[in-house]
Design a protein around this motif. Structure first.
Motif, PDB file in Angstrom:
ATOM      1  N   SER A 124       0.838  -1.199   0.000  1.00 24.79           N
ATOM      2  CA  SER A 124       0.000   0.000   0.000  1.00 24.79           C
ATOM      3  C   SER A 124       0.870   1.245   0.000  1.00 24.79           C
ATOM      4  O   SER A 124       1.949   1.267   0.611  1.00 24.79           O
ATOM      5  N   ARG A 125       0.428   2.262  -0.694  1.00 25.12           N
ATOM      6  CA  ARG A 125       1.098   3.570  -0.753  1.00 25.12           C
ATOM      7  C   ARG A 125       2.505   3.470  -1.365  1.00 25.12           C
ATOM      8  O   ARG A 125       3.351   4.306  -1.089  1.00 25.12           O
ATOM      9  N   ARG A 126       2.728   2.471  -2.200  1.00 26.01           N
ATOM     10  CA  ARG A 126       4.056   2.315  -2.814  1.00 26.01           C
ATOM     11  C   ARG A 126       4.159   3.114  -4.116  1.00 26.01           C
ATOM     12  O   ARG A 126       5.068   3.905  -4.300  1.00 26.01           O
ATOM     13  N   TRP A 127       3.228   2.884  -5.034  1.00 25.03           N
ATOM     14  CA  TRP A 127       3.343   3.468  -6.374  1.00 25.03           C
ATOM     15  C   TRP A 127       2.490   4.732  -6.459  1.00 25.03           C
ATOM     16  O   TRP A 127       1.282   4.686  -6.330  1.00 25.03           O
ATOM     17  N   ARG A 128       3.167   5.863  -6.720  1.00 22.56           N
ATOM     18  CA  ARG A 128       2.507   7.163  -6.767  1.00 22.56           C
ATOM     19  C   ARG A 128       2.347   7.699  -8.194  1.00 22.56           C
ATOM     20  O   ARG A 128       1.561   8.605  -8.422  1.00 22.56           O
ATOM     21  N   TYR A 129       3.136   7.197  -9.131  1.00 20.09           N
ATOM     22  CA  TYR A 129       3.101   7.698 -10.509  1.00 20.09           C
ATOM     23  C   TYR A 129       3.034   6.527 -11.484  1.00 20.09           C
ATOM     24  O   TYR A 129       3.496   5.418 -11.195  1.00 20.09           O
ATOM     25  N   ILE A 130       2.476   6.818 -12.667  1.00 17.88           N
ATOM     26  CA  ILE A 130       2.515   5.919 -13.811  1.00 17.88           C
ATOM     27  C   ILE A 130       3.062   6.739 -14.974  1.00 17.88           C
ATOM     28  O   ILE A 130       2.460   7.743 -15.366  1.00 17.88           O
ATOM     29  N   VAL A 131       4.210   6.333 -15.524  1.00 21.10           N
ATOM     30  CA  VAL A 131       4.923   7.110 -16.541  1.00 21.10           C
ATOM     31  C   VAL A 131       4.845   6.372 -17.874  1.00 21.10           C
ATOM     32  O   VAL A 131       5.097   5.157 -17.946  1.00 21.10           O
ATOM     33  N   VAL A 132       4.498   7.112 -18.936  1.00 21.02           N
ATOM     34  CA  VAL A 132       4.337   6.538 -20.270  1.00 21.02           C
ATOM     35  C   VAL A 132       5.564   6.898 -21.110  1.00 21.02           C
ATOM     36  O   VAL A 132       5.995   8.058 -21.145  1.00 21.02           O
ATOM     37  N   HIS A 133       6.135   5.880 -21.817  1.00 24.58           N
ATOM     38  CA  HIS A 133       7.340   6.040 -22.640  1.00 24.58           C
ATOM     39  C   HIS A 133       7.067   5.524 -24.056  1.00 24.58           C
ATOM     40  O   HIS A 133       6.056   4.855 -24.302  1.00 24.58           O
ATOM     41  N   ASN A 134       8.001   5.847 -24.946  1.00 25.55           N
ATOM     42  CA  ASN A 134       8.063   5.139 -26.218  1.00 25.55           C
ATOM     43  C   ASN A 134       9.433   4.465 -26.307  1.00 25.55           C
ATOM     44  O   ASN A 134      10.407   4.908 -25.685  1.00 25.55           O
ATOM     45  N   PRO A 154      16.914  16.580 -19.694  1.00 20.70           N
ATOM     46  CA  PRO A 154      15.747  16.732 -20.576  1.00 20.70           C
ATOM     47  C   PRO A 154      15.656  15.574 -21.574  1.00 20.70           C
ATOM     48  O   PRO A 154      16.666  15.003 -21.991  1.00 20.70           O
ATOM     49  N   THR A 155      14.435  15.242 -21.978  1.00 20.64           N
ATOM     50  CA  THR A 155      14.198  14.167 -22.939  1.00 20.64           C
ATOM     51  C   THR A 155      12.969  14.509 -23.772  1.00 20.64           C
ATOM     52  O   THR A 155      12.110  15.292 -23.327  1.00 20.64           O
ATOM     53  N   ASP A 156      12.880  13.957 -24.975  1.00 16.22           N
ATOM     54  CA  ASP A 156      11.702  14.177 -25.813  1.00 16.22           C
ATOM     55  C   ASP A 156      10.750  12.978 -25.759  1.00 16.22           C
ATOM     56  O   ASP A 156       9.734  12.961 -26.450  1.00 16.22           O
ATOM     57  N   CYS A 157      11.074  11.960 -24.955  1.00 16.60           N
ATOM     58  CA  CYS A 157      10.221  10.779 -24.801  1.00 16.60           C
ATOM     59  C   CYS A 157       8.883  11.188 -24.159  1.00 16.60           C
ATOM     60  O   CYS A 157       8.889  11.990 -23.211  1.00 16.60           O
ATOM     61  N   PRO A 158       7.763  10.716 -24.647  1.00 15.03           N
ATOM     62  CA  PRO A 158       7.543   9.667 -25.667  1.00 15.03           C
ATOM     63  C   PRO A 158       7.450  10.176 -27.099  1.00 15.03           C
ATOM     64  O   PRO A 158       6.790   9.525 -27.926  1.00 15.03           O
ATOM     65  N   GLY A 159       8.067  11.303 -27.427  1.00 14.91           N
ATOM     66  CA  GLY A 159       8.128  11.749 -28.818  1.00 14.91           C
ATOM     67  C   GLY A 159       7.235  12.936 -29.096  1.00 14.91           C
ATOM     68  O   GLY A 159       6.252  13.187 -28.393  1.00 14.91           O
ATOM     69  N   ASP A 160       7.595  13.677 -30.147  1.00 16.90           N
ATOM     70  CA  ASP A 160       6.844  14.887 -30.502  1.00 16.90           C
ATOM     71  C   ASP A 160       5.461  14.575 -31.079  1.00 16.90           C
ATOM     72  O   ASP A 160       4.558  15.423 -31.030  1.00 16.90           O
ATOM     73  N   ARG A 161       5.262  13.384 -31.637  1.00 19.14           N
ATOM     74  CA  ARG A 161       3.986  13.041 -32.269  1.00 19.14           C
ATOM     75  C   ARG A 161       3.089  12.211 -31.344  1.00 19.14           C
ATOM     76  O   ARG A 161       2.071  11.687 -31.797  1.00 19.14           O
ATOM     77  N   PHE A 162       3.492  12.099 -30.083  1.00 19.81           N
ATOM     78  CA  PHE A 162       2.629  11.395 -29.122  1.00 19.81           C
ATOM     79  C   PHE A 162       1.446  12.297 -28.769  1.00 19.81           C
ATOM     80  O   PHE A 162       1.605  13.524 -28.597  1.00 19.81           O
ATOM     81  N   PRO A 163       0.228  11.767 -28.632  1.00 18.63           N
ATOM     82  CA  PRO A 163      -0.968  12.596 -28.359  1.00 18.63           C
ATOM     83  C   PRO A 163      -1.057  12.993 -26.879  1.00 18.63           C
ATOM     84  O   PRO A 163      -1.730  12.326 -26.083  1.00 18.63           O
ATOM     85  N   VAL A 178      -0.635  10.143 -13.636  1.00 18.86           N
ATOM     86  CA  VAL A 178      -0.156   9.671 -14.930  1.00 18.86           C
ATOM     87  C   VAL A 178       0.581  10.814 -15.622  1.00 18.86           C
ATOM     88  O   VAL A 178       0.048  11.928 -15.753  1.00 18.86           O
ATOM     89  N   LYS A 179       1.819  10.534 -16.073  1.00 20.32           N
ATOM     90  CA  LYS A 179       2.640  11.561 -16.712  1.00 20.32           C
ATOM     91  C   LYS A 179       3.389  10.972 -17.904  1.00 20.32           C
ATOM     92  O   LYS A 179       3.869   9.830 -17.841  1.00 20.32           O
ATOM     93  N   PRO A 180       3.543  11.731 -19.010  1.00 21.53           N
ATOM     94  CA  PRO A 180       4.504  11.347 -20.038  1.00 21.53           C
ATOM     95  C   PRO A 180       5.928  11.520 -19.491  1.00 21.53           C
ATOM     96  O   PRO A 180       6.165  12.319 -18.580  1.00 21.53           O
ATOM     97  N   HIS A 181       6.842  10.796 -20.066  1.00 21.34           N
ATOM     98  CA  HIS A 181       8.206  10.775 -19.534  1.00 21.34           C
ATOM     99  C   HIS A 181       8.831  12.165 -19.467  1.00 21.34           C
ATOM    100  O   HIS A 181       9.419  12.553 -18.465  1.00 21.34           O
ATOM    101  N   ARG A 182       8.691  12.951 -20.533  1.00 20.41           N
ATOM    102  CA  ARG A 182       9.391  14.234 -20.573  1.00 20.41           C
ATOM    103  C   ARG A 182       8.807  15.254 -19.596  1.00 20.41           C
ATOM    104  O   ARG A 182       9.441  16.270 -19.311  1.00 20.41           O
ATOM    105  N   GLU A 183       7.615  14.992 -19.061  1.00 26.39           N
ATOM    106  CA  GLU A 183       7.011  15.918 -18.110  1.00 26.39           C
ATOM    107  C   GLU A 183       7.362  15.593 -16.655  1.00 26.39           C
ATOM    108  O   GLU A 183       7.024  16.373 -15.774  1.00 26.39           O
ATOM    109  N   ILE A 184       8.055  14.490 -16.438  1.00 23.18           N
ATOM    110  CA  ILE A 184       8.406  14.121 -15.066  1.00 23.18           C
ATOM    111  C   ILE A 184       9.904  13.949 -14.884  1.00 23.18           C
ATOM    112  O   ILE A 184      10.403  13.934 -13.755  1.00 23.18           O
TER     113      ILE A 184
END
Length: 319
Positions: free
Chosen positions: A166-176, A297-306, A285-291
């Motif tokens: 319990s209370r372990r996972w606080r974020y879910i990060v999306v990558h490409n 700095p990184t552009d993951c998950p890419g410029d064309r990710f929605p 929930v966050k895209p990789h480059r926002e966290i």
């Protein structure tokens, strides 16, 4: 003639001197021989012999007379046997109330007194603060989100089987993945042997795009099964509290497939239920480059990710 006379006189003088020396030597020799004959050899007096003293003979002690025979007393009649009484059991002493332990900075000195041994008290180290016991998060009920399109029964069972604290996972990060093809096995080999990451695959989940695995197919990584930190964010702190989902593809050149986005949404909603709320809030929930930290700095998950798609579905409260 006059020159010869002095030489002749000198020769005669030397001859006379030589004879005088010979006579003196002869006289000395005679006196030496005479003195040697008169010398007497004095005999050496032998040392008196020591007579060994006779050893005294040991004196034997006189024989001790034996004591007179003592008359044997008559045997006493046997005494009647006495049945031993059972000893009363000692009453148990009341247990002493334990005193609270005190943290000592240094060992105590020796105990004074001759009757007690010198013993140093052990150092007791206690943690400051109170560490709460953490429980495990139960799996979601069977009636939640009943329509499954991408989360098959085997995938759900694998997700539910993991021991989630319990209370372990606080974020879910999306990558490409940054590659147009691949799957969990290929990425695991790359991270383990090329990136030298000891736990292999850096993500907890991988969603295929139809090249190496099915389009929208969800693969579960070993990090989720073992419930260990990820390796997908450039921060040890975030890796310990953030789950990583990788969508196969290079989204600087392509866009995710429709099935990938649908499978990603379904997986995020199920994982939120699985890990539970923290302070009445679902996992963020966050895209990789926002966290990722600003230093990396990184552009993951890419410029064309929605990005509008992901923010519109998971940034609203209660979603």
């Amino acid at each position: 003639m006059r020159a010869i006379l002095p030489l002749l006189f000198l020769f005669l003088l030397l001859n006379v001197c030589a004879r005088a020396d010979e006579q003196a030597d002869e006289e000395k020799r005679k006196q030496f021989l005479k003195a040697r004959e008169e010398m007497k050899t004095v005999p050496l007096t032998p040392a008196p012999e020591t007579t060994p003293k006779p050893k005294p003979k040991p004196v034997r002690p006189a024989a001790t007379p034996l004591p007179a025979a003592t008359p044997t007393p008559a045997p006493k009649p046997p005494e009647p046997e006495v049945t031993p009484r059972p000893k009363p059991k000692p009453k148990p002493e009341p247990e002493a109330t334990p005193r609270p332990r005190q943290t000592m900075l240094f060992p105590a000195g020796p105990t004074p007194g001759p009757a007690r041994a010198t013993v140093s008290a052990p150092v007791v180290i206690e943690k400051s603060g109170f560490e709460q016991q953490r429980s495990y998060e139960p799996a979601p009920s069977a009636g939640w989100f009943e329509k499954w399109k991408y989360l098959t029964k085997s995938v759900r069972n694998e997700i539910d089987r993991a021991p989630v604290l319990s209370r372990r996972w606080r974020y879910i990060v999306v990558h490409n993945s940054g590659t147009r093809q691949g799957n969990a096995k290929a990425f695991d080999y790359y991270h383990l042997h090329v990136r030298k990451m000891p736990n292999g695959l850096a993500y907890h989940f991988v969603i295929g795009n139809g090249t190496s695995t099915g389009d929208g197919e969800i693969e579960i990584g070993n990090r989720w099964k073992r419930q260990i930190n990820g390796g997908h964010v450039h921060s040890d702190y975030l890796n310990n509290i953030a789950l990583g989902i990788c969508l196969v593809g290079d989204f600087n050149r392509d866009t995710p497939t429709k099935k990938q986005l649908e499978a990603c949404e379904e997986l995020i909603r199920y994982l939120r239920q699985r890990v539970g709320k923290i302070d009445r809030q679902w996992a963020i929930v966050k895209p990789h480059r926002e966290i990722n930290p600003p230093r990396w700095p990184t552009d993951c998950p890419g410029d064309r990710f929605p990005y509008r798609w992901i923010h519109g579905r998971f940034d609203q409260p209660g979603t």
